[in-house]
Design a protein around this motif. Structure first.
Motif, PDB file in Angstrom:
ATOM      1  N   UNK A 118       0.810  -1.220   0.000  1.00 55.82           N
ATOM      2  CA  UNK A 118       0.000   0.000   0.000  1.00 55.82           C
ATOM      3  C   UNK A 118       0.846   1.274   0.000  1.00 55.82           C
ATOM      4  N   UNK A 119       1.903   1.323   0.802  1.00 55.25           N
ATOM      5  CA  UNK A 119       2.622   2.584   1.003  1.00 55.25           C
ATOM      6  C   UNK A 119       3.423   3.063  -0.208  1.00 55.25           C
ATOM      7  N   UNK A 120       4.169   2.202  -0.915  1.00 58.04           N
ATOM      8  CA  UNK A 120       4.978   2.698  -2.036  1.00 58.04           C
ATOM      9  C   UNK A 120       4.198   3.499  -3.078  1.00 58.04           C
ATOM     10  N   UNK A 121       3.002   3.052  -3.531  1.00 57.15           N
ATOM     11  CA  UNK A 121       2.263   3.876  -4.497  1.00 57.15           C
ATOM     12  C   UNK A 121       1.861   5.235  -3.922  1.00 57.15           C
ATOM     13  N   UNK A 122       1.551   5.263  -2.624  1.00 59.67           N
ATOM     14  CA  UNK A 122       1.172   6.526  -1.990  1.00 59.67           C
ATOM     15  C   UNK A 122       2.353   7.486  -1.987  1.00 59.67           C
ATOM     16  N   UNK A 123       3.518   6.996  -1.585  1.00 57.62           N
ATOM     17  CA  UNK A 123       4.697   7.859  -1.551  1.00 57.62           C
ATOM     18  C   UNK A 123       5.133   8.259  -2.958  1.00 57.62           C
ATOM     19  N   UNK A 124       4.990   7.347  -3.904  1.00 54.15           N
ATOM     20  CA  UNK A 124       5.324   7.684  -5.292  1.00 54.15           C
ATOM     21  C   UNK A 124       4.409   8.775  -5.820  1.00 54.15           C
ATOM     22  N   UNK A 125       3.149   8.757  -5.389  1.00 54.70           N
ATOM     23  CA  UNK A 125       2.181   9.749  -5.856  1.00 54.70           C
ATOM     24  C   UNK A 125       2.521  11.152  -5.389  1.00 54.70           C
ATOM     25  N   UNK A 126       3.236  11.254  -4.261  1.00 58.34           N
ATOM     26  CA  UNK A 126       3.633  12.578  -3.759  1.00 58.34           C
ATOM     27  C   UNK A 126       5.070  12.905  -4.145  1.00 58.34           C
ATOM     28  N   UNK A 127       5.646  12.101  -5.030  1.00 59.67           N
ATOM     29  CA  UNK A 127       6.954  12.429  -5.590  1.00 59.67           C
ATOM     30  C   UNK A 127       8.142  11.917  -4.828  1.00 59.67           C
ATOM     31  N   UNK A 128       7.965  10.928  -3.953  1.00 57.67           N
ATOM     32  CA  UNK A 128       9.099  10.386  -3.203  1.00 57.67           C
ATOM     33  C   UNK A 128       9.560   9.086  -3.865  1.00 57.67           C
ATOM     34  N   UNK A 129      10.770   9.057  -4.386  1.00 62.53           N
ATOM     35  CA  UNK A 129      11.260   7.850  -5.064  1.00 62.53           C
ATOM     36  C   UNK A 129      11.706   6.796  -4.059  1.00 62.53           C
ATOM     37  N   UNK A 130      11.595   5.538  -4.459  1.00 64.11           N
ATOM     38  CA  UNK A 130      12.070   4.455  -3.618  1.00 64.11           C
ATOM     39  C   UNK A 130      13.602   4.459  -3.617  1.00 64.11           C
ATOM     40  N   UNK A 131      14.226   4.472  -2.438  1.00 64.97           N
ATOM     41  CA  UNK A 131      15.699   4.475  -2.405  1.00 64.97           C
ATOM     42  C   UNK A 131      16.242   3.134  -2.850  1.00 64.97           C
ATOM     43  N   UNK A 132      17.186   3.155  -3.765  1.00 60.70           N
ATOM     44  CA  UNK A 132      17.803   1.928  -4.252  1.00 60.70           C
ATOM     45  C   UNK A 132      19.317   2.098  -4.269  1.00 60.70           C
TER      46      UNK A 132
END
Length: 261
Positions: A118-132
């Motif tokens: 649930x959380x990754x799409x929400x954070x992506x929607x506000x412009x926060x990229x997943x750290x890799x």
């Protein structure tokens, strides 16, 4: 008449004392967080240096555990803090799991699996990229390398996760518990856990500020869950086992593959 006049000032003094103790405890928790992080960075440098000296960087055994160098410093910090304080029983609460404990051990990974979906799409929607940061562990495919499972178990379940849990559930929450109720302890400790990972993100090569913020937010939820579980069970085994499971059991990826999305 004197009683009526003096009572408000006495109550105010009492409240101020309680507020002051809480402020000091909150800053102590922050100080422990920053100190543990600094110790963790020293652990990363020293452990990485030894790996380089002995030319072990490409060893599969070492690569399984290379994401846990920071816990070497956490362990050193925890031992130093406990020796300084002397009250080990206050900060170390460990026992054989009860049925309730086993329920937490089963339930927490399911909660984290839901969060991972649930959380990754929400954070992506506000412009926060997943750290890799690209540690290389993704190439090991641990689930297909059973000979490395004992290494992961010893390194993560018996050392790294207990070390981190001792610092943040044991020491931080043990310090906060003296002046805060359960809600205050869980919320403050969970936020500090997120702050730790935000700072780690800032210091990790290849992770942007947005990625660091993502990391911080993403770890607040487990911090809150582990914090509440520890307050309920008073057993670091519960939080240490489920913490290590986050590193080794990717339930959310299984869920994502199963869902038609």
């Amino acid at each position: 008449m004197w009683f009526i006049v003096s009572l408000p000032s006495e109550i105010s003094a009492a409240l101020e004392t309680r507020r002051g103790r809480r402020v000091r405890a909150a800053f102590a928790g922050l100080g422990i967080t920053v100190s543990a992080l600094l110790a963790g960075l020293i652990g990363v440098v020293l452990t990485g240096g030894l790996v380089s000296v002995f030319d072990l960087a490409e060893s599969p055994v070492v690569r399984v555990l290379q994401g846990n160098y920071i816990q070497v410093g956490f362990a050193g910090f925890a031992v130093a803090y406990l020796l300084w304080q002397g009250d080990w029983n206050r900060y170390i609460k460990v026992r054989w799991p009860t049925l309730e404990d086993l329920g937490w051990i089963v339930g927490l990974p399911l909660l984290f699996a839901v969060q991972g979906v649930v959380l990754p799409p929400v954070l992506a929607a506000v412009g926060l990229p997943h750290p890799q940061p690209g540690t290389g562990m993704e190439e090991l495919a641990l689930e297909t390398r059973p000979l490395l499972w004992p290494v992961a178990f010893v390194g993560m379940y018996l050392f790294a996760a207990p070390a981190e849990e001792l610092v943040y559930r044991g020491i931080v929450q043990g310090r906060l518990r003296a002046v805060f109720d359960t809600l205050g302890v869980v919320v403050l400790a969970g936020l500090l856990f997120g702050v730790l990972h935000f700072l780690v993100g800032l210091m990790t090569q290849g992770v942007s500020f947005g990625g660091s913020l993502y990391w911080g937010i993403d770890t607040v939820i487990p911090g809150l869950a582990w914090g509440y579980a520890y307050e309920r069970t008073e057993n670091l085994v519960v939080t240490a086992v489920t913490h290590a499971m986050v590193w080794t059991v990717t339930l959310h990826e299984i869920v994502l593959h199963a869902l038609p999305i």
